[in-house]
Scaffold this motif. Structure first.
Motif, PDB file in Angstrom:
ATOM      1  N   ALA A 128     -12.241   8.885  -4.943  1.00 49.32           N
ATOM      2  CA  ALA A 128     -10.791   9.000  -5.745  1.00 49.32           C
ATOM      3  C   ALA A 128      -9.960   9.511  -4.896  1.00 49.32           C
ATOM      4  O   ALA A 128      -8.575   9.155  -4.809  1.00 49.32           O
ATOM      5  CB  ALA A 128     -11.113   9.003  -7.082  1.00 49.32           C
ATOM      6  N   THR A 129      -9.959  10.732  -4.384  1.00 50.68           N
ATOM      7  CA  THR A 129      -9.033  11.821  -3.971  1.00 50.68           C
ATOM      8  C   THR A 129      -8.840  10.958  -2.572  1.00 50.68           C
ATOM      9  O   THR A 129      -7.561  11.014  -2.129  1.00 50.68           O
ATOM     10  CB  THR A 129      -9.323  13.114  -3.925  1.00 50.68           C
ATOM     11  N   ALA A 130      -9.766  10.580  -1.910  1.00 58.05           N
ATOM     12  CA  ALA A 130      -9.561  10.333  -0.337  1.00 58.05           C
ATOM     13  C   ALA A 130      -8.747   9.018  -0.306  1.00 58.05           C
ATOM     14  O   ALA A 130      -7.844   8.769   0.305  1.00 58.05           O
ATOM     15  CB  ALA A 130     -10.812   9.886   0.247  1.00 58.05           C
ATOM     16  N   GLU A 131      -9.081   8.015  -1.298  1.00 56.09           N
ATOM     17  CA  GLU A 131      -8.250   6.800  -1.774  1.00 56.09           C
ATOM     18  C   GLU A 131      -6.763   7.022  -2.177  1.00 56.09           C
ATOM     19  O   GLU A 131      -5.918   6.530  -1.534  1.00 56.09           O
ATOM     20  CB  GLU A 131      -8.892   5.904  -2.527  1.00 56.09           C
ATOM     21  N   ALA A 132      -6.484   7.927  -3.026  1.00 53.33           N
ATOM     22  CA  ALA A 132      -5.313   8.273  -3.440  1.00 53.33           C
ATOM     23  C   ALA A 132      -4.458   9.163  -2.756  1.00 53.33           C
ATOM     24  O   ALA A 132      -3.254   9.013  -2.850  1.00 53.33           O
ATOM     25  CB  ALA A 132      -5.423   8.684  -4.976  1.00 53.33           C
ATOM     26  N   GLY A 133      -5.145  10.032  -1.705  1.00 48.31           N
ATOM     27  CA  GLY A 133      -4.457  11.062  -1.168  1.00 48.31           C
ATOM     28  C   GLY A 133      -3.773  12.167  -1.693  1.00 48.31           C
ATOM     29  O   GLY A 133      -3.170  13.144  -1.253  1.00 48.31           O
ATOM     30  N   GLN A 134      -4.160  12.115  -2.977  1.00 49.52           N
ATOM     31  CA  GLN A 134      -3.406  13.358  -3.851  1.00 49.52           C
ATOM     32  C   GLN A 134      -4.417  13.426  -5.132  1.00 49.52           C
ATOM     33  O   GLN A 134      -4.985  12.554  -5.803  1.00 49.52           O
ATOM     34  CB  GLN A 134      -2.248  12.990  -4.613  1.00 49.52           C
ATOM     35  N   VAL A 135      -4.734  14.847  -5.313  1.00 49.70           N
ATOM     36  CA  VAL A 135      -5.539  15.252  -6.488  1.00 49.70           C
ATOM     37  C   VAL A 135      -4.952  14.790  -7.940  1.00 49.70           C
ATOM     38  O   VAL A 135      -5.713  14.277  -8.493  1.00 49.70           O
ATOM     39  CB  VAL A 135      -5.718  16.710  -6.477  1.00 49.70           C
ATOM     40  N   SER A 136      -3.778  14.899  -7.917  1.00 47.38           N
ATOM     41  CA  SER A 136      -2.941  14.651  -9.216  1.00 47.38           C
ATOM     42  C   SER A 136      -3.260  12.966  -9.542  1.00 47.38           C
ATOM     43  O   SER A 136      -3.519  12.610 -10.525  1.00 47.38           O
ATOM     44  CB  SER A 136      -1.435  14.930  -9.112  1.00 47.38           C
ATOM     45  N   ARG A 158       0.854  -2.599   7.041  1.00 41.78           N
ATOM     46  CA  ARG A 158       0.044  -1.332   6.964  1.00 41.78           C
ATOM     47  C   ARG A 158       0.409  -0.379   8.371  1.00 41.78           C
ATOM     48  O   ARG A 158       1.172   0.857   8.053  1.00 41.78           O
ATOM     49  CB  ARG A 158      -1.186  -1.264   6.989  1.00 41.78           C
ATOM     50  N   SER A 159       0.430  -0.923   9.202  1.00 45.81           N
ATOM     51  CA  SER A 159       0.947  -0.294  10.613  1.00 45.81           C
ATOM     52  C   SER A 159       2.656  -0.014  10.606  1.00 45.81           C
ATOM     53  O   SER A 159       3.019   0.964  10.883  1.00 45.81           O
ATOM     54  CB  SER A 159       0.650  -0.964  11.867  1.00 45.81           C
ATOM     55  N   LEU A 160       3.046  -1.024  10.247  1.00 41.70           N
ATOM     56  CA  LEU A 160       4.748  -0.732  10.220  1.00 41.70           C
ATOM     57  C   LEU A 160       4.957   0.359   9.269  1.00 41.70           C
ATOM     58  O   LEU A 160       6.033   1.036   9.447  1.00 41.70           O
ATOM     59  CB  LEU A 160       5.379  -2.165   9.704  1.00 41.70           C
ATOM     60  N   GLY A 165       9.607   0.896   7.824  1.00 43.61           N
ATOM     61  CA  GLY A 165       9.948   0.481   6.451  1.00 43.61           C
ATOM     62  C   GLY A 165       9.069   0.902   5.491  1.00 43.61           C
ATOM     63  O   GLY A 165       7.814   1.548   5.562  1.00 43.61           O
ATOM     64  N   VAL A 166       9.271   0.406   4.112  1.00 48.99           N
ATOM     65  CA  VAL A 166       8.369   0.587   2.938  1.00 48.99           C
ATOM     66  C   VAL A 166       7.802  -0.739   2.361  1.00 48.99           C
ATOM     67  O   VAL A 166       8.584  -1.876   2.832  1.00 48.99           O
ATOM     68  CB  VAL A 166       8.860   1.521   1.933  1.00 48.99           C
ATOM     69  N   ALA A 167       7.005  -0.576   1.399  1.00 45.71           N
ATOM     70  CA  ALA A 167       6.424  -1.951   0.815  1.00 45.71           C
ATOM     71  C   ALA A 167       6.006  -1.488  -0.526  1.00 45.71           C
ATOM     72  O   ALA A 167       5.365  -0.405  -0.658  1.00 45.71           O
ATOM     73  CB  ALA A 167       5.390  -2.761   1.646  1.00 45.71           C
ATOM     74  N   ILE A 168       5.956  -2.519  -1.395  1.00 40.70           N
ATOM     75  CA  ILE A 168       4.970  -2.469  -2.710  1.00 40.70           C
ATOM     76  C   ILE A 168       3.938  -3.462  -2.582  1.00 40.70           C
ATOM     77  O   ILE A 168       4.103  -4.557  -2.564  1.00 40.70           O
ATOM     78  CB  ILE A 168       6.151  -2.741  -3.871  1.00 40.70           C
ATOM     79  N   LEU A 169       2.940  -3.010  -2.771  1.00 42.99           N
ATOM     80  CA  LEU A 169       1.661  -3.741  -2.533  1.00 42.99           C
ATOM     81  C   LEU A 169       0.527  -3.181  -3.413  1.00 42.99           C
ATOM     82  O   LEU A 169       0.850  -1.802  -3.831  1.00 42.99           O
ATOM     83  CB  LEU A 169       1.054  -3.868  -1.244  1.00 42.99           C
ATOM     84  N   SER A 170      -0.670  -3.777  -3.855  1.00 46.21           N
ATOM     85  CA  SER A 170      -1.620  -3.356  -4.738  1.00 46.21           C
ATOM     86  C   SER A 170      -2.473  -2.248  -4.198  1.00 46.21           C
ATOM     87  O   SER A 170      -2.892  -2.262  -2.889  1.00 46.21           O
ATOM     88  CB  SER A 170      -2.381  -4.575  -5.090  1.00 46.21           C
ATOM     89  N   ASP A 171      -3.250  -1.584  -5.171  1.00 40.27           N
ATOM     90  CA  ASP A 171      -4.230  -0.656  -4.529  1.00 40.27           C
ATOM     91  C   ASP A 171      -5.434  -1.415  -3.951  1.00 40.27           C
ATOM     92  O   ASP A 171      -6.033  -0.831  -3.177  1.00 40.27           O
ATOM     93  CB  ASP A 171      -4.603   0.153  -5.773  1.00 40.27           C
ATOM     94  N   MET A 172      -5.849  -2.631  -4.324  1.00 43.26           N
ATOM     95  CA  MET A 172      -6.953  -3.265  -3.740  1.00 43.26           C
ATOM     96  C   MET A 172      -6.719  -3.439  -2.207  1.00 43.26           C
ATOM     97  O   MET A 172      -7.744  -3.474  -1.576  1.00 43.26           O
ATOM     98  CB  MET A 172      -7.059  -4.693  -4.467  1.00 43.26           C
ATOM     99  N   VAL A 173      -5.620  -3.665  -1.780  1.00 44.41           N
ATOM    100  CA  VAL A 173      -5.295  -3.773  -0.115  1.00 44.41           C
ATOM    101  C   VAL A 173      -4.875  -2.660   0.292  1.00 44.41           C
ATOM    102  O   VAL A 173      -4.972  -2.478   1.713  1.00 44.41           O
ATOM    103  CB  VAL A 173      -4.481  -5.178   0.097  1.00 44.41           C
ATOM    104  N   HIS A 174      -4.640  -1.536  -0.575  1.00 44.53           N
ATOM    105  CA  HIS A 174      -4.469  -0.335   0.232  1.00 44.53           C
ATOM    106  C   HIS A 174      -5.486   0.510   0.876  1.00 44.53           C
ATOM    107  O   HIS A 174      -6.699   0.624   0.408  1.00 44.53           O
ATOM    108  CB  HIS A 174      -3.627   0.750  -0.929  1.00 44.53           C
ATOM    109  N   ARG A 175      -5.271   0.900   2.032  1.00 42.65           N
ATOM    110  CA  ARG A 175      -6.097   1.997   2.759  1.00 42.65           C
ATOM    111  C   ARG A 175      -5.113   3.300   3.210  1.00 42.65           C
ATOM    112  O   ARG A 175      -4.237   3.078   3.758  1.00 42.65           O
ATOM    113  CB  ARG A 175      -6.854   1.376   3.914  1.00 42.65           C
TER     114      ARG A 175
END
Length: 299
Positions: free
Chosen positions: A13-21, A229-231, A237-247
């Protein structure tokens, strides 16, 4: 000190979120519980799994190797707990329609489990766009669909939601917005925006933007999640996307951070769809029951 499944789950969960909080929020536990579990895990494996930075938790090289093993451990545990569900009594052919995002980021794991649990069912997969999936269900070309149910509007189709994947803002590491306590669509509108178009993502995005006083400053439209993801990781730039496709990492190994926005952003819902009043075959019932068990949906 022995390794526990709780430590592994908190680590993932921490690795996927990148933050303990954020991991604590996702797990509905305290930050101290996550921190303690990770420290105990690091002592057990004898290596530092995270690099603590002002912006979050970055995996070390040992952490990246352990993450792959952690996923495998949880998968084996899930398989072991499902042994009593294996049956060869249900047989037949089942045609399942699906869409790009679902087949790429959700379905393969479940198809593998379905084929092991129901070896006598001949599962045939078809990837199509939403319109073709809906038309195929209505004309009995496909038995059932696994797709983004939040996109379905046809009243002749029944749906059953399996999971809701929250949409968050994707940012490169050390982006200025990471320092703010609150970020909303106003702040996002001031940034270059990478628009994903596949599976009607652009339509869904503009739908919630249109309900605000702002619009995204779109610099590129692309059908490739990996391109977004690479961009983003390379500060284009930034993007708003779902957690399911986030890495958390791009193909180049650069970090992608996420922020929950203060404005209401609808989730991306994944679920089953079928024609209203269709008579379920035993194979259809078996697959539907499997998904209900997997996502704790009452029968």
């Amino acid at each position: 000190m022995s390794l526990s499944l709780r430590q592994i789950r908190y680590f993932i969960a921490t690795a996927e979120a990148g933050q303990v909080s954020q991991a604590a929020v996702n797990l509905s536990i305290s930050q101290s519980a996550v921190t303690t579990a990770i420290k105990d895990l690091e002592r057990t494996v004898g290596a530092g799994l995270f690099e603590r930075t002002p912006h979050g938790m970055d995996l070390t090289s040992a952490g990246r190797r352990f993450l792959s093993q952690a996923y495998e451990i949880l998968q084996k545990v899930e398989e072991a707990t499902q042994l009593n569900l294996v049956t060869d009594k249900v047989e037949g052919t089942l045609s399942i329609a699906t869409t790009y995002t679902v087949i790429g980021y959700f379905l393969p794991f479940h198809i593998e489990r379905l084929k092991r649990q129901f070896p006598a069912i001949d599962i045939q997969l078809f990837e199509l766009n939403r319109e073709s999936v809906e038309e195929g269900l209505l004309t009995n070309r496909y038995d059932i669909a696994v797709m983004l149910t939040s996109n379905i509007l046809n009243p002749e189709l029944m749906t059953e939601k399996l999971l809701s994947s929250q949409r968050r803002l994707w940012l490169p590491a050390r982006h200025g917005l990471l320092e703010k306590d609150k970020v909303g669509l106003k702040e996002v509108s001031e940034e270059d925006y990478i628009m994903l178009t596949v599976d009607e993502a652009s339509h869904s995005t503009l739908k919630y933007w249109s309900q605000s006083a702002y619009l995204p400053k779109i610099t590129l439209r692309t059908s490739s999640v990996e391109a977004v993801r690479s961009l983003v990781a390379n500060s284009q730039g930034v993007a708003i996307l779902s957690d399911m496709v986030h890495r958390p990492w791009s193909l180049e190994g650069r970090r992608i951070e996420t922020i929950s926005l203060v404005d209401p952003i609808p989730s991306m819902d994944v679920g089953l769809a079928w024609r209203r009043n269709v008579e379920f075959t035993p194979a259809m019932e078996a697959v539907r029951s499997y998904f209900r068990r997997s996502f704790n949906i009452p029968e």
